[in-house]
Design a protein around this motif. Sequence first.
Motif, PDB file in Angstrom:
ATOM      1  N   CYS A 100       3.000   4.898   7.843  1.00 43.79           N
ATOM      2  CA  CYS A 100       2.111   5.794   7.094  1.00 43.79           C
ATOM      3  C   CYS A 100       1.865   5.284   5.678  1.00 43.79           C
ATOM      4  O   CYS A 100       0.806   5.511   5.110  1.00 43.79           O
ATOM      5  CB  CYS A 100       2.721   7.197   7.078  1.00 43.79           C
ATOM      6  SG  CYS A 100       1.614   8.492   6.496  1.00 43.79           S
ATOM      7  N   ALA A 101       2.815   4.569   5.113  1.00 46.56           N
ATOM      8  CA  ALA A 101       2.667   4.021   3.760  1.00 46.56           C
ATOM      9  C   ALA A 101       1.832   2.747   3.730  1.00 46.56           C
ATOM     10  O   ALA A 101       1.386   2.315   2.666  1.00 46.56           O
ATOM     11  CB  ALA A 101       4.043   3.750   3.159  1.00 46.56           C
ATOM     12  N   SER A 102       1.596   2.149   4.893  1.00 45.99           N
ATOM     13  CA  SER A 102       0.855   0.891   4.962  1.00 45.99           C
ATOM     14  C   SER A 102      -0.640   1.122   4.772  1.00 45.99           C
ATOM     15  O   SER A 102      -1.213   2.055   5.329  1.00 45.99           O
ATOM     16  CB  SER A 102       1.102   0.226   6.318  1.00 45.99           C
ATOM     17  OG  SER A 102       0.303  -0.940   6.433  1.00 45.99           O
ATOM     18  N   THR A 103      -1.268   0.243   4.018  1.00 45.60           N
ATOM     19  CA  THR A 103      -2.720   0.335   3.826  1.00 45.60           C
ATOM     20  C   THR A 103      -3.487  -0.401   4.919  1.00 45.60           C
ATOM     21  O   THR A 103      -4.698  -0.273   5.008  1.00 45.60           O
ATOM     22  CB  THR A 103      -3.118  -0.222   2.441  1.00 45.60           C
ATOM     23  OG1 THR A 103      -2.648  -1.565   2.336  1.00 45.60           O
ATOM     24  CG2 THR A 103      -2.538   0.631   1.326  1.00 45.60           C
ATOM     25  N   THR A 104      -2.777  -1.176   5.727  1.00 46.66           N
ATOM     26  CA  THR A 104      -3.416  -1.878   6.843  1.00 46.66           C
ATOM     27  C   THR A 104      -3.141  -1.106   8.135  1.00 46.66           C
ATOM     28  O   THR A 104      -2.192  -0.326   8.202  1.00 46.66           O
ATOM     29  CB  THR A 104      -2.876  -3.319   6.981  1.00 46.66           C
ATOM     30  OG1 THR A 104      -1.467  -3.265   7.211  1.00 46.66           O
ATOM     31  CG2 THR A 104      -3.159  -4.134   5.729  1.00 46.66           C
ATOM     32  N   SER A 133      -1.641   0.173  11.456  1.00 45.86           N
ATOM     33  CA  SER A 133      -0.260   0.083  11.935  1.00 45.86           C
ATOM     34  C   SER A 133      -0.157   0.619  13.353  1.00 45.86           C
ATOM     35  O   SER A 133      -0.921   1.496  13.753  1.00 45.86           O
ATOM     36  CB  SER A 133       0.664   0.909  11.038  1.00 45.86           C
ATOM     37  OG  SER A 133       0.619   0.446   9.719  1.00 45.86           O
ATOM     38  N   CYS A 180      -1.927   9.612   5.697  1.00 46.00           N
ATOM     39  CA  CYS A 180      -1.434   8.237   5.681  1.00 46.00           C
ATOM     40  C   CYS A 180      -2.448   7.347   4.972  1.00 46.00           C
ATOM     41  O   CYS A 180      -3.626   7.694   4.868  1.00 46.00           O
ATOM     42  CB  CYS A 180      -1.190   7.747   7.105  1.00 46.00           C
ATOM     43  SG  CYS A 180       0.143   8.655   7.932  1.00 46.00           S
ATOM     44  N   LYS A 181      -1.995   6.194   4.521  1.00 45.93           N
ATOM     45  CA  LYS A 181      -2.848   5.290   3.742  1.00 45.93           C
ATOM     46  C   LYS A 181      -3.762   4.436   4.606  1.00 45.93           C
ATOM     47  O   LYS A 181      -4.730   3.876   4.110  1.00 45.93           O
ATOM     48  CB  LYS A 181      -1.987   4.407   2.849  1.00 45.93           C
ATOM     49  CG  LYS A 181      -1.287   5.208   1.765  1.00 45.93           C
ATOM     50  CD  LYS A 181      -0.509   4.321   0.842  1.00 45.93           C
ATOM     51  CE  LYS A 181       0.139   5.161  -0.252  1.00 45.93           C
ATOM     52  NZ  LYS A 181       0.900   4.360  -1.180  1.00 45.93           N
ATOM     53  N   GLY A 182      -3.455   4.300   5.898  1.00 44.32           N
ATOM     54  CA  GLY A 182      -4.266   3.495   6.794  1.00 44.32           C
ATOM     55  C   GLY A 182      -4.208   4.060   8.200  1.00 44.32           C
ATOM     56  O   GLY A 182      -3.454   4.995   8.475  1.00 44.32           O
ATOM     57  N   GLN A 215      -7.610   9.116  11.302  1.00 48.86           N
ATOM     58  CA  GLN A 215      -7.502   7.752  11.814  1.00 48.86           C
ATOM     59  C   GLN A 215      -6.232   7.567  12.640  1.00 48.86           C
ATOM     60  O   GLN A 215      -5.536   6.567  12.512  1.00 48.86           O
ATOM     61  CB  GLN A 215      -7.553   6.728  10.682  1.00 48.86           C
ATOM     62  CG  GLN A 215      -8.822   6.803   9.849  1.00 48.86           C
ATOM     63  CD  GLN A 215      -8.831   5.743   8.782  1.00 48.86           C
ATOM     64  OE1 GLN A 215      -8.979   4.555   9.089  1.00 48.86           O
ATOM     65  NE2 GLN A 215      -8.664   6.140   7.537  1.00 48.86           N
TER      66      GLN A 215
END
Length: 151
Positions: free
Chosen positions: A56-60, A62, A82-84, A116
């Motif tokens: 959830c912290a990843s910008t790409t 996952s 989430c970031k991504g 997403q």
Amino acid sequence: MDVQLSITVVSVLLLLFTSTAKAQSGVFDVVAKYGAKADEKTDLSQPLLDAWKEACASTTPSKIVIPKGTYLLSKATLEGPCKGPIELQVQGTVKAPADPSAFKDPNWVVFNKLEQFTMSGGGVFDGQGAAAWGKNDCSKNKYCAALPIVR
């Protein structure tokens, strides 16, 4: 000219390998990376929540993978934002505890505030309804009329 072309080719190859490494780092296997066990005894909750937090912290994009096997899951709240983008790939069977008294509220698995988000893999969330109803003593469990759910 040949030196210029060689430098360009090397640069493109390095960029391609870097992109591939980043894409592969977005896979979070709850067994390989977080120690989950498909033994129907060890709770999947903490490994799944740890994988979720990192994904959830990843910008790409996952992907969290629950491999083939049967896992016990006492409870999980998978929450955003989430970031991504995140994909939850369930390949195995995720089982709820068969005893309803294990639940302090009627929620088993909760997906909340997500965008997403996709789920794939052909796996199963098994609430163990038949076994749970047999143990559902309404005099001891205030949630007997509403066994735990996925929402």
